[in-house]
Write a protein that holds these residues in place. Structure first.
Motif, short mmCIF file in Angstrom:
data_model
loop_
_atom_site.label_atom_id
_atom_site.label_comp_id
_atom_site.label_asym_id
_atom_site.label_seq_id
_atom_site.Cartn_x
_atom_site.Cartn_y
_atom_site.Cartn_z
N SER A 243 61.65 42.40 14.89
CA SER A 243 60.21 41.85 15.18
C SER A 243 59.77 43.10 16.07
N ALA A 244 58.46 42.88 16.64
CA ALA A 244 57.70 43.69 17.27
C ALA A 244 58.51 43.62 18.79
N GLU A 245 58.78 42.16 19.11
CA GLU A 245 59.31 42.04 20.53
C GLU A 245 60.69 42.78 20.55
N ALA A 246 61.40 42.58 19.76
CA ALA A 246 62.86 43.21 19.67
C ALA A 246 62.82 44.78 19.59
N TYR A 247 61.95 45.11 18.85
CA TYR A 247 61.82 46.66 18.59
C TYR A 247 61.37 47.07 19.92
N LYS A 248 60.45 46.56 20.44
CA LYS A 248 59.83 47.08 21.76
C LYS A 248 61.00 47.05 23.00
N ALA A 249 61.86 46.08 22.78
CA ALA A 249 62.92 45.98 23.90
C ALA A 249 63.60 47.17 23.68
N LEU A 250 63.94 47.65 22.46
CA LEU A 250 64.85 48.78 22.18
C LEU A 250 64.37 50.22 22.40
N GLY A 251 62.85 50.07 22.70
CA GLY A 251 62.33 51.41 23.32
C GLY A 251 61.82 52.07 21.94
#
Length: 450
Positions: free
Chosen positions: A184-192
């Motif tokens: 998801s957008a949240e998880a992808y952002k957390a991964l940089g």
């Protein structure tokens, strides 16, 4: 067995029973057959390339370097959400034994530790960052772990580790796959990652399987160099209810049977070595003890030097052409002749080198969502539409026109990326150009375009 909590619960061996029989544990390395050990050694080197020969280096013509590394060096538990089987579907060709085996593996019986009541569930693999996001959105979601995985060059594609304590025990056969997961957008952002999401819904994972089948049917028309990393088996589930419900999928990618070198590993500075050149003065054979080379190097240089040593009439420029330009253009043009193209950027393909000749004898294509296909182009050239519902019904009896349209169309129109000439020009000029640009920048003594 599991609790409804924000933290994932490791699965004790045997805690999740199979629907009809008890689960079996993975044998330690000492008990593996010679062929199984060889596959694990190959997989170990594949993982090392993803992690150790992937420095994310992207340089411009003046050697200004940007780092965009996605792969991590540390393993993480492989997470699974427990879902009602009615909310899950495993995709694969009809009557495919491997699909049936995978469904059987992921189908389990859970016993409530408080009431003793049993229920059937299906285990859906998710990325560790996605597991956090899902539990925050759905606090009652049950999450378990089995084995440890590493992120690859693509942060959502996960490889099981090769040490005994990293391998899955309840789901042992999964170690033979890399798993492309939903982000998801949240998880992808957390991964940089970049903006947006990398989601996988029911249609995405179905079409990964369908594309594998269609491309295998066209494979006899392509160059013999081409090998596809199969995505024929996939899974998706629906989590939540009503407007809050979301679809989450995962794709199981079969690992190559031989050690291959990803495109990005050829131009990244690394202390790894190539599988076919163990005798070079500053390299050691990784096939036995997994040892790295003594100093950083560019693997493309090693490949060219090895070829020149095998054929003394080949110049350095000719070695570059024979190893990297000719094979990829042969792949591109034989696919183009069938109305197909592939985003052959450095993350989406790997090369196998013949140890006897030093030449490339296989180009392994991975991530088939980078595949472009123009049915109208094929029709104009008198070729059948292998992606039509009629052509696919035998392998996928339940497929509908809406499934195919959901992949190729937006707002009632075929997406531009699936229409000629863009499927050819964009693939060659941008995606393949990215690889050639970085490779030239790493193997020439001066900035080549200054």
């Amino acid at each position: 067995m599991t609790t409804k909590a924000t933290a994932a619960t490791p699965i004790p061996t045997g805690a999740l029973a199979k629907s009809q029989r008890s689960s079996t544990s993975k044998a330690p390395s000492a008990l593996l057959s010679e062929s199984a050990l060889a596959r694990r050694t190959m997989r170990r080197q594949s993982i090392r390339y993803e992690l150790k020969a992937n420095n994310g280096r992207y340089a411009d013509g003046k050697r200004n370097v940007a780092q965009a590394k996605n792969a991590g060096d540390m393993p993480h538990p492989m997470h699974f959400v427990l879902l009602d089987p009615a909310q899950v579907k495993v995709f694969g060709p009809a009557n495919d034994p491997e699909t049936a085996k995978l469904l059987d593996l992921l189908s389990r019986v859970v016993t409530d530790p408080k009431t003793g009541k049993q229920r059937e569930v299906t285990l859906l693999p998710v990325h560790w960052e996605e597991a956090k996001a899902l539990v925050e959105k759905f606090p009652e979601l049950e999450v378990v772990t089995d084995g440890e995985v590493y992120a690859s060059a693509s942060p959502r594609s996960l490889f099981y580790g090769t040490e005994d304590d990293e391998l899955p025990t309840v789901l042992p056969d999964l170690e033979h796959y890399s798993v492309k997961t939903h982000l998801s957008a949240e998880a992808y952002k957390a991964l940089g990652g970049l903006g947006g999401s990398r989601e996988l819904n029911f249609n995405d994972v179905l079409m990964a399987s369908v594309l594998t089948t269609a491309m295998e049917r066209l494979k006899p028309h392509f160059t013999p160099l081409i090998e596809f990393q199969s995505e024929a088996r996939s899974i998706a589930g629906r989590i939540g209810e009503g407007e809050n419900a979301i679809e989450v999928g995962a794709i199981f990618r079969e690992l190559p049977e031989v050690a291959t070198v990803p495109g990005f590993a050829l131009f990244s500075e690394t202390t790894e070595s190539l599988p076919h050149v163990p005798h070079l003065s500053s390299t050691v054979d990784v096939s036995g003890d997994d040892a790295p080379t003594e100093k950083p190097r560019i693997l493309a240089n090693d490949a060219m030097e090895y070829l020149m040593g095998k054929d003394l009439d080949v110049t350095r420029e000719q070695a570059f052409q024979k190893l990297f330009v000719d094979p990829l253009l042969e792949v591109f043009f034989t696919m183009a002749a069938e109305g197909v193209s592939m985003e052959l950027h450095p993350q989406n393909f790997s090369l196998h080198f013949d140890p006897e000749t030093g030449r490339v004898d296989r180009v392994v294509i991975r991530d088939l969502h980078g595949m472009n296909y123009d049915a109208s182009w094929r029709k104009r050239h008198g070729k059948p539409d292998v992606m039509s519902v009629k052509a696919l019904k035998g392998a996928y009896p339940d497929i509908t026109q809406a499934d195919v349209d959901g992949y190729f169309m937006r707002d009632g129109k075929i997406r531009d990326r699936y229409l000629a000439p863009k499927i050819f020009t964009n693939t060659l000029d941008f995606f393949m150009g990215t690889f050639f640009y970085q490779l030239l920048n790493s193997t020439t003594p001066e900035p080549f375009d200054e």
